[in-house]
Every structure is written in C-alpha cells, then in structure tokens.
Enzyme design. Sequence first.
Site, PDB file in Angstrom:
ATOM      1  N   ASP A  51      56.129  31.338  37.686  1.00 60.70           N
ATOM      2  CA  ASP A  51      55.122  32.039  36.884  1.00 60.70           C
ATOM      3  C   ASP A  51      55.240  33.546  37.035  1.00 60.70           C
ATOM      4  OD1 ASP A  51      53.863  29.792  35.781  1.00 60.70           O
ATOM      5  OD2 ASP A  51      52.960  29.376  37.738  1.00 60.70           O
ATOM      6  N   GLY A  52      55.540  33.991  38.251  1.00 55.40           N
ATOM      7  CA  GLY A  52      55.678  35.437  38.494  1.00 55.40           C
ATOM      8  C   GLY A  52      56.736  36.028  37.573  1.00 55.40           C
ATOM      9  N   ASP A 154      33.274  40.204  47.410  1.00 52.42           N
ATOM     10  CA  ASP A 154      34.658  40.706  47.490  1.00 52.42           C
ATOM     11  C   ASP A 154      35.161  41.257  46.167  1.00 52.42           C
ATOM     12  OD1 ASP A 154      34.744  39.987  50.109  1.00 52.42           O
ATOM     13  OD2 ASP A 154      36.035  38.229  49.839  1.00 52.42           O
ATOM     14  N   SER A 170      41.330  28.694  42.324  1.00 54.15           N
ATOM     15  CA  SER A 170      41.218  28.809  43.794  1.00 54.15           C
ATOM     16  C   SER A 170      39.837  29.321  44.198  1.00 54.15           C
ATOM     17  CB  SER A 170      42.263  29.772  44.351  1.00 54.15           C
ATOM     18  OG  SER A 170      43.546  29.475  43.879  1.00 54.15           O
TER      19      SER A 170
HETATM   20  P1  NAP Z   1      51.879  34.669  43.352  1.00 57.05           P
HETATM   21  O1  NAP Z   1      51.182  35.239  44.512  1.00 57.05           O
HETATM   22  O2  NAP Z   1      53.230  34.047  43.559  1.00 57.05           O
HETATM   23  O3  NAP Z   1      50.928  33.600  42.580  1.00 57.05           O
HETATM   24  C1  NAP Z   1      50.181  32.644  43.243  1.00 57.05           C
HETATM   25  C2  NAP Z   1      50.438  31.265  42.674  1.00 57.05           C
HETATM   26  O4  NAP Z   1      49.817  31.132  41.390  1.00 57.05           O
HETATM   27  C3  NAP Z   1      51.933  30.951  42.463  1.00 57.05           C
HETATM   28  O5  NAP Z   1      52.194  29.658  42.968  1.00 57.05           O
HETATM   29  C4  NAP Z   1      52.081  31.010  40.942  1.00 57.05           C
HETATM   30  O6  NAP Z   1      53.131  30.181  40.447  1.00 57.05           O
HETATM   31  C5  NAP Z   1      50.721  30.483  40.498  1.00 57.05           C
HETATM   32  N1  NAP Z   1      50.310  30.777  39.124  1.00 57.05           N
HETATM   33  C6  NAP Z   1      50.471  31.920  38.385  1.00 57.05           C
HETATM   34  N2  NAP Z   1      49.910  31.787  37.167  1.00 57.05           N
HETATM   35  C7  NAP Z   1      49.373  30.533  37.116  1.00 57.05           C
HETATM   36  C8  NAP Z   1      48.622  29.816  36.124  1.00 57.05           C
HETATM   37  N3  NAP Z   1      48.313  30.371  34.955  1.00 57.05           N
HETATM   38  N4  NAP Z   1      48.204  28.570  36.430  1.00 57.05           N
HETATM   39  C9  NAP Z   1      48.487  28.008  37.626  1.00 57.05           C
HETATM   40  N5  NAP Z   1      49.167  28.636  38.612  1.00 57.05           N
HETATM   41  C10 NAP Z   1      49.603  29.889  38.360  1.00 57.05           C
HETATM   42  O7  NAP Z   1      51.943  35.812  42.236  1.00 57.05           O
HETATM   43  P2  NAP Z   1      52.590  35.718  40.776  1.00 57.05           P
HETATM   44  O8  NAP Z   1      53.568  34.583  40.720  1.00 57.05           O
HETATM   45  O9  NAP Z   1      53.005  37.094  40.411  1.00 57.05           O
HETATM   46  O10 NAP Z   1      51.326  35.278  39.854  1.00 57.05           O
HETATM   47  C11 NAP Z   1      50.262  36.169  39.587  1.00 57.05           C
HETATM   48  C12 NAP Z   1      48.995  35.377  39.669  1.00 57.05           C
HETATM   49  O11 NAP Z   1      48.737  34.985  41.007  1.00 57.05           O
HETATM   50  C13 NAP Z   1      47.749  36.138  39.300  1.00 57.05           C
HETATM   51  O12 NAP Z   1      47.564  36.209  37.907  1.00 57.05           O
HETATM   52  C14 NAP Z   1      46.666  35.352  40.018  1.00 57.05           C
HETATM   53  O13 NAP Z   1      46.023  34.426  39.167  1.00 57.05           O
HETATM   54  C15 NAP Z   1      47.400  34.567  41.070  1.00 57.05           C
HETATM   55  N6  NAP Z   1      46.800  34.766  42.396  1.00 57.05           N
HETATM   56  C16 NAP Z   1      46.216  33.689  42.984  1.00 57.05           C
HETATM   57  C17 NAP Z   1      45.542  33.831  44.188  1.00 57.05           C
HETATM   58  C18 NAP Z   1      44.856  32.628  44.775  1.00 57.05           C
HETATM   59  O14 NAP Z   1      44.975  31.537  44.187  1.00 57.05           O
HETATM   60  N7  NAP Z   1      44.136  32.779  45.873  1.00 57.05           N
HETATM   61  C19 NAP Z   1      45.483  35.068  44.816  1.00 57.05           C
HETATM   62  C20 NAP Z   1      46.102  36.150  44.189  1.00 57.05           C
HETATM   63  C21 NAP Z   1      46.754  35.991  42.953  1.00 57.05           C
HETATM   64  P3  NAP Z   1      54.685  30.441  40.853  1.00 57.05           P
HETATM   65  O15 NAP Z   1      54.811  29.891  42.236  1.00 57.05           O
HETATM   66  O16 NAP Z   1      55.461  29.629  39.847  1.00 57.05           O
HETATM   67  O17 NAP Z   1      54.951  31.926  40.744  1.00 57.05           O
HETATM   68 MN    MN Z   2      54.889  33.699  42.149  1.00 58.27          MN
END
Ligand code: NAP
Ligand code: MN
Length: 268
Positions: A51-52, A154, A170
């Site tokens: 996704d990133g 937060d 989450s």
């Molecule tokens: P990352 O830190 O690798 O993302 C966290 C996880 O979210 C990864 O496993 C990513 O998939 C997954 N993800 C991204 N978009 C998704 C969606 N629409 N539905 C389900 N899972 C999804 O950072 P990143 O890959 O650059 O992704 C950015 C996103 O991370 C942000 O938009 C935010 O939503 C998310 N994030 C989540 C948390 C949390 O859940 N606590 C905290 C910070 C940010 P991949 O492993 O395929 O990259």
């Molecule tokens: Mn990622």
Amino acid sequence: MKEKVINIAANDDTYTLEIKKCLVEILKNNGYSCNEGFSENGELNITIGGDGAFLRAVRESSFSSVPFIGINTGTLGFYPEITPENMEAFVHDYINGKYAINDVNLIESEIVFAEGQTEKVYAVNDIILKRKDMKTIHLDVYIASNHLEKISGDGLIISSPLGSSAYNKSAGGSLVYPSLKTLQLTPLSPIISNAYRCLDCSIIVPPEFEITIYPERRTDYYIALAADGEMYEYDEIECVHFRTSQRIISRLSTGTFNYWNVIKDKFL
Ligand code: NAP
Ligand code: MN
C-alpha cells in the site's frame, strides 16, 4: 503510431526489483515501453510493492488522472490487487479491455494559517492531526459550521471510505463501503473525564458536509499533519477544513475485485 507507454513505480527491495524486471519484459513483448516513475505520456500507472508504494506513487504523480493498479509484493497490500503470479494474465486482460475503472474521491484539506494564507493537502486514505510534541491536543470540531465538541486527546483521523480499513480501523473506526462518499472523523485516545469531555466514537458525514477543526491557539503549539503517511509540520494554524474533494484518481480493476473478500483475506 504513438508509442504505448506504461509507468512503473516500484519499491527497491530485491524481490520487488525481480518482479519489476519480469513485468518490463512482459510489457515489452506486448508492445509497450516502460517509464520509471510518473510521466503524463503513460496510459497506465503500475505500482509494485504494498500500500505504501501505491500511495506514494499516487502522491508523486500529483494525483494524476492516469489510472493506477498495483502488483502486491508488500506486507498487506489492500490496494494492489494483482499478485506477481498473475501479472502476465493481467497484462493480457488489460490489452483485451477486460477491466473496470473506478473513481476515487480524494480527501481535501485546506489549511488556513493565522495570517490568512491557505494551503491544500490531498490524501487517498486519511489525514491525521496530532501535536508535534505529543502532549494532549485540544481541537474544536465544527460540522457544516456548527460547533459540535472539543476533542482532547492524541489527535484525530479523517478518513475516506477506502482509507477506513487503515489507521481508522486500528483506532476503532468503522469500515465504510467504497462506493459511499463519506468522511469519517475518528478521535485518537479521546479523554473523557471531569476535566475534558468529548465523543469517544467516530462520526461519518456525507459529502455536502465540511468538517472544520480549530486547534487551540498557543505559541508552543506545533501541529503535525500526515496525509497517507506523508508528514507536514505547521505552526500558527487557524483552522483546517476537510472535504470530500471533487478531485479524483482512477483505480483500474480486473473485475474480480470484491471488497468483502479483500477484507476477509487481509484481516480475518
Ligand atoms: P505503513 O506504516 O506501512 O502502514 C501501516 C499498514 O497499513 C501497512 O500494513 C499498510 O499496508 C496498511 N494500509 C495502508 N493503507 C491501507 C488501507 N487503505 N486499508 C488497509 N490497510 C492499509 O505506512 P504506509 O504503507 O505508507 O501506509 C500509510 C497508511 O498507514 C496511512 O494512510 C495510515 O492509514 C496507516 N497508518 C496506520 C497506523 C495504525 O494502524 N496504527 C498508524 C499510522 C499509519 P502495506 O503493508 O501493504 O504497506
Ligand atoms: Mn507500508
């Protein structure tokens, strides 16, 4: 005849680079030349990674209208629906027109600074507001100009339907079916006490509603904003307006995409 070009945006890990090499070969054999990164001459953007990689490619193209599809070599891969094993079949489907194109409305945030200037930041998944020094943030929430509450905690997430399965989930937010046009506000660790009181649930609004957030105004108040994981830092913010944007990106899909199967596959 105009040269047929496909853009490829790939992560740089060894496995992904291997898959990229194979893809370039397959595309070449089918009469395409490949462009590394984004170019307006491309007729399609293929991302390779998770996704990133997908979200980064969309941002680096400045939210281009050239359709996006991903090959998943990443860890989760909610967006990239093609597996490395079926990428050759995908190329044939693409050539034969066996695909659908779906519009994805972006989240638009308009940041209004204390001096009155504005800046727009867009996102596919979500925009997060927090305080840079990680202390309690106090945010006044207005929905369509009506003051609703002050969130203390937060911070908050504003997510799109496709982003609802990411950070929003989450943090206890709801999954929203992608054909809906909504913004979801989810508070992050909201304080509910005699000192501070706010809603400890998500709020989902239709596209005609704008959500406006006024951070508490103090001199030491630096706001960190993350749009699809890309960080921006600001001081002196007056407010931030969030809307479902008229701007869209296009997702190409092979027609086998089923939201509920993806949710079951990836999360259950
Ligand atoms: P990352 O830190 O690798 O993302 C966290 C996880 O979210 C990864 O496993 C990513 O998939 C997954 N993800 C991204 N978009 C998704 C969606 N629409 N539905 C389900 N899972 C999804 O950072 P990143 O890959 O650059 O992704 C950015 C996103 O991370 C942000 O938009 C935010 O939503 C998310 N994030 C989540 C948390 C949390 O859940 N606590 C905290 C910070 C940010 P991949 O492993 O395929 O990259
Ligand atoms: Mn990622």
